[in-house]
Motif scaffolding. Structure first.
Motif, PDB file in Angstrom:
ATOM      1  N   HIS A 183       0.837  -1.201   0.000  1.00  0.00           N
ATOM      2  CA  HIS A 183       0.000   0.000   0.000  1.00  0.00           C
ATOM      3  C   HIS A 183       0.877   1.259   0.000  1.00  0.00           C
ATOM      4  O   HIS A 183       0.876   2.038   0.946  1.00  0.00           O
ATOM      5  CB  HIS A 183      -0.926  -0.019   1.222  1.00  0.00           C
ATOM      6  N   GLU A 184       1.598   1.445  -1.111  1.00  0.00           N
ATOM      7  CA  GLU A 184       2.574   2.534  -1.190  1.00  0.00           C
ATOM      8  C   GLU A 184       1.926   3.911  -1.093  1.00  0.00           C
ATOM      9  O   GLU A 184       2.416   4.793  -0.378  1.00  0.00           O
ATOM     10  CB  GLU A 184       3.344   2.441  -2.509  1.00  0.00           C
ATOM     11  N   ASP A 185       0.809   4.095  -1.829  1.00  0.00           N
ATOM     12  CA  ASP A 185       0.174   5.415  -1.880  1.00  0.00           C
ATOM     13  C   ASP A 185      -0.288   5.870  -0.501  1.00  0.00           C
ATOM     14  O   ASP A 185      -0.026   7.000  -0.077  1.00  0.00           O
ATOM     15  CB  ASP A 185      -1.025   5.393  -2.842  1.00  0.00           C
ATOM     16  N   GLN A 186      -0.962   4.949   0.183  1.00  0.00           N
ATOM     17  CA  GLN A 186      -1.463   5.292   1.513  1.00  0.00           C
ATOM     18  C   GLN A 186      -0.304   5.570   2.474  1.00  0.00           C
ATOM     19  O   GLN A 186      -0.377   6.490   3.290  1.00  0.00           O
ATOM     20  CB  GLN A 186      -2.329   4.152   2.065  1.00  0.00           C
ATOM     21  N   ALA A 187       0.744   4.765   2.359  1.00  0.00           N
ATOM     22  CA  ALA A 187       1.900   4.958   3.238  1.00  0.00           C
ATOM     23  C   ALA A 187       2.547   6.316   2.996  1.00  0.00           C
ATOM     24  O   ALA A 187       2.964   6.998   3.931  1.00  0.00           O
ATOM     25  CB  ALA A 187       2.912   3.834   3.015  1.00  0.00           C
ATOM     26  N   LYS A 188       2.590   6.737   1.710  1.00  0.00           N
ATOM     27  CA  LYS A 188       3.181   8.032   1.370  1.00  0.00           C
ATOM     28  C   LYS A 188       2.337   9.173   1.923  1.00  0.00           C
ATOM     29  O   LYS A 188       2.851  10.125   2.498  1.00  0.00           O
ATOM     30  CB  LYS A 188       3.302   8.145  -0.165  1.00  0.00           C
ATOM     31  N   GLN A 189       1.017   9.044   1.742  1.00  0.00           N
ATOM     32  CA  GLN A 189       0.081  10.031   2.296  1.00  0.00           C
ATOM     33  C   GLN A 189       0.262  10.149   3.807  1.00  0.00           C
ATOM     34  O   GLN A 189       0.382  11.233   4.365  1.00  0.00           O
ATOM     35  CB  GLN A 189      -1.360   9.565   2.029  1.00  0.00           C
ATOM     36  N   ASN A 190       0.310   8.981   4.439  1.00  0.00           N
ATOM     37  CA  ASN A 190       0.404   8.923   5.891  1.00  0.00           C
ATOM     38  C   ASN A 190       1.710   9.539   6.382  1.00  0.00           C
ATOM     39  O   ASN A 190       1.741  10.280   7.377  1.00  0.00           O
ATOM     40  CB  ASN A 190       0.272   7.469   6.341  1.00  0.00           C
ATOM     41  N   ALA A 191       2.789   9.272   5.655  1.00  0.00           N
ATOM     42  CA  ALA A 191       4.105   9.745   6.084  1.00  0.00           C
ATOM     43  C   ALA A 191       4.209  11.256   6.023  1.00  0.00           C
ATOM     44  O   ALA A 191       5.026  11.865   6.721  1.00  0.00           O
ATOM     45  CB  ALA A 191       5.180   9.096   5.220  1.00  0.00           C
ATOM     46  N   ALA A 192       3.371  11.894   5.180  1.00  0.00           N
ATOM     47  CA  ALA A 192       3.451  13.349   5.018  1.00  0.00           C
ATOM     48  C   ALA A 192       2.622  14.084   6.073  1.00  0.00           C
ATOM     49  O   ALA A 192       2.690  15.306   6.174  1.00  0.00           O
ATOM     50  CB  ALA A 192       2.968  13.725   3.622  1.00  0.00           C
ATOM     51  N   GLY A 193       1.825  13.372   6.839  1.00  0.00           N
ATOM     52  CA  GLY A 193       0.890  14.034   7.741  1.00  0.00           C
ATOM     53  C   GLY A 193       1.172  13.816   9.210  1.00  0.00           C
ATOM     54  O   GLY A 193       2.185  13.212   9.583  1.00  0.00           O
ATOM     55  N   PRO A 194       0.285  14.317  10.045  1.00  0.00           N
ATOM     56  CA  PRO A 194       0.497  14.243  11.493  1.00  0.00           C
ATOM     57  C   PRO A 194       0.311  12.832  12.053  1.00  0.00           C
ATOM     58  O   PRO A 194       0.692  12.575  13.184  1.00  0.00           O
ATOM     59  CB  PRO A 194      -0.577  15.184  12.047  1.00  0.00           C
TER      60      PRO A 194
END
Lengths: 277, 158
Positions: B62-73
């Motif tokens: 789940h690369e996309d979700q992980a990238k989204q998650n890594a950019a946020g709080p």
């Protein structure tokens, strides 16, 4: 003469009250024969079992003595970070197959609300479903959540009272239950001053937090620590001077629960009030 | 020695032998290996299967979700904190063996106003903040400090 004395001591046949006879009509001689036979049978059974075990279990699967005393596990709970979401309770139940019904918890969250004249403590379903915001129209002077779990006492009352050695303190400091050895007498449940134990309704054995012993020995953190969204739980090795837990305990003024009982818990709390028990 | 005494001693000796045999049969091999308990219990308890897998495993698929998650709080929050244990899902990835959280319930579990939460923790009065809207109508699911394009200029509440 001694022979004559001896003859006098032999009691007559058919005596109902004499000591040589048991109630069932069996003689002492029969009983002693039975003891001898039992000894032989048990010895044979033991040899048979060890012989069978030796052939069935390959040597590779045999128990290898590991070094269990390399660590001394402990946990700190930062009450000022806990938001009472109950994810730790959910994670613990999932990881350790704890029954879903209320009253069975390896870890649970309590809410303390301090008003001007009283203190209200609640823990609806152990915090599994979160906490309702309702304060009954009153605003507490101070309110906070306290996650609770087994304190893994260094001098654990539960270990002391176990009659069969099914509850024990491991060389690395965790207090565990050997479910295959537990007889379900519930003595340890009564002995625990923290209410951290319950009787598993499925196995009918005592159950409690293991600090996720199966996880920490694979280099993972306990499920509650892993799933805490705010980092309110800090898990670590008290033996390792560079461990984050050691640094946390050094930097914060921490308390243990029921210190007066001299159980020497290895779960430390930061930010609790005197009302917390 | 009087014979009644010698017979008593033989009986006593037999009982002692029986006790030793019973103890020898009943006591597991590894008892007293480390203390007053079964030493094998340690490795048995330590070898139980893990259900919450290491965090990095989720990002492998789940690369996309992980990238989204890594950019946020929410970068420090484990995926499985909301999605439940992932061991079954890794062995056999289907939608049935992982939890797809109910959006409205998941966010308020942490972010609804509650007097016992630390004052510095972001909390909302749900009715006042969202009205009838769902959280993810405006917020990006895995990085809630980002807002969806169409809502960026729109009024937040109805």
């Amino acid at each position: 003469m001694p022979n004559n004395d001896h003859q006098d001591l032999i009691l007559p046949e058919g005596c109902d009250t004499c000591a040589a006879k048991t109630g069932s009509g069996k003689t002492r001689r029969d009983f002693l024969k039975l003891l001898g036979q039992a000894t032989v049978v048990l010895t044979a059974a033991r040899f048979g079992a060890s012989a069978a075990g030796a052939t069935e279990t390959p040597p590779a699967e045999a128990h290898v003595a590991e070094q269990w005393d390399l660590h001394k596990w402990g946990m700190a709970v930062d009450v000022e970070k806990c938001i009472g979401c109950g994810r730790c309770v959910v994670a613990c139940k999932a990881e350790n197959s704890v029954p879903k019904e209320p009253t069975y918890f390896r870890t649970w969250v309590e809410r303390y609300r301090e008003y001007e004249d009283d203190v209200v403590v609640d823990s609806p379903n152990g915090g599994y479903d979160g906490f309702p915001a309702d304060d009954g129209g009153r605003t507490p002077d101070r309110a906070f959540f306290v996650p609770k779990l087994c304190n893994h006492c260094d001098k654990a009352p539960c270990v002391q009272v176990c009659p069969v050695g099914a509850t024990f303190k491991t060389p690395d400091g965790a207090v565990l239950v050997d479910a295959s050895y537990c007889i379900g007498c519930r003595y340890c449940i009564q002995a625990c001053p923290y209410g951290a134990r319950y009787l598993n309704p499925v196995t009918q054995t005592a159950d409690k937090c293991t600090l996720c012993y199966h996880r920490i020995h694979k280099g993972l953190k306990p499920a509650c620590v892993e799933n805490c969204p705010t980092g309110a739980r800090i898990f670590g090795d008290l033996k390792d001077p560079n461990d984050p837990l050691r640094k946390y305990l050094h930097d914060h003024k921490v308390f243990v629960l029921k210190q007066q009982l001299n159980t020497y818990p290895k779960v430390f709390y930061y930010g609790i009030d005197k009302e917390v028990r | 020695m009087p014979p009644q005494l010698s017979r008593l001693m033989i009986a006593f000796g037999l009982l002692v032998v029986l006790f030793i045999v019973v103890r020898w049969v009943a006591q597991p091999d590894s008892f007293y290996q480390y203390g007053h308990y079964r030493g094998k219990a340690l490795s048995e308890l330590a070898s139980a299967p893990v259900k919450f897998i290491p965090r990095a495993t989720c990002a492998e698929c789940h690369e996309d979700q992980a990238k989204q998650n890594a950019a946020g709080p929410h970068v420090h929050i484990s995926c499985q904190s909301c999605h439940g244990p992932g061991s079954d899902h890794v062995d056999n990835p289907t939608a049935e063996n992982i939890i797809l959280p109910v959006v409205g319930q998941t966010c308020v579990r942490c972010h609804a106003q509650n007097a016992a939460r630390p004052a510095s923790f972001p909390q909302i009065d749900v009715k006042d903040h969202a009205g009838k809207k769902q959280c993810t109508d405006c917020h990006v699911t895995h990085n809630p400090q980002e807002f969806r394009e169409e809502d960026k200029k729109a009024d937040h509440a109805e």
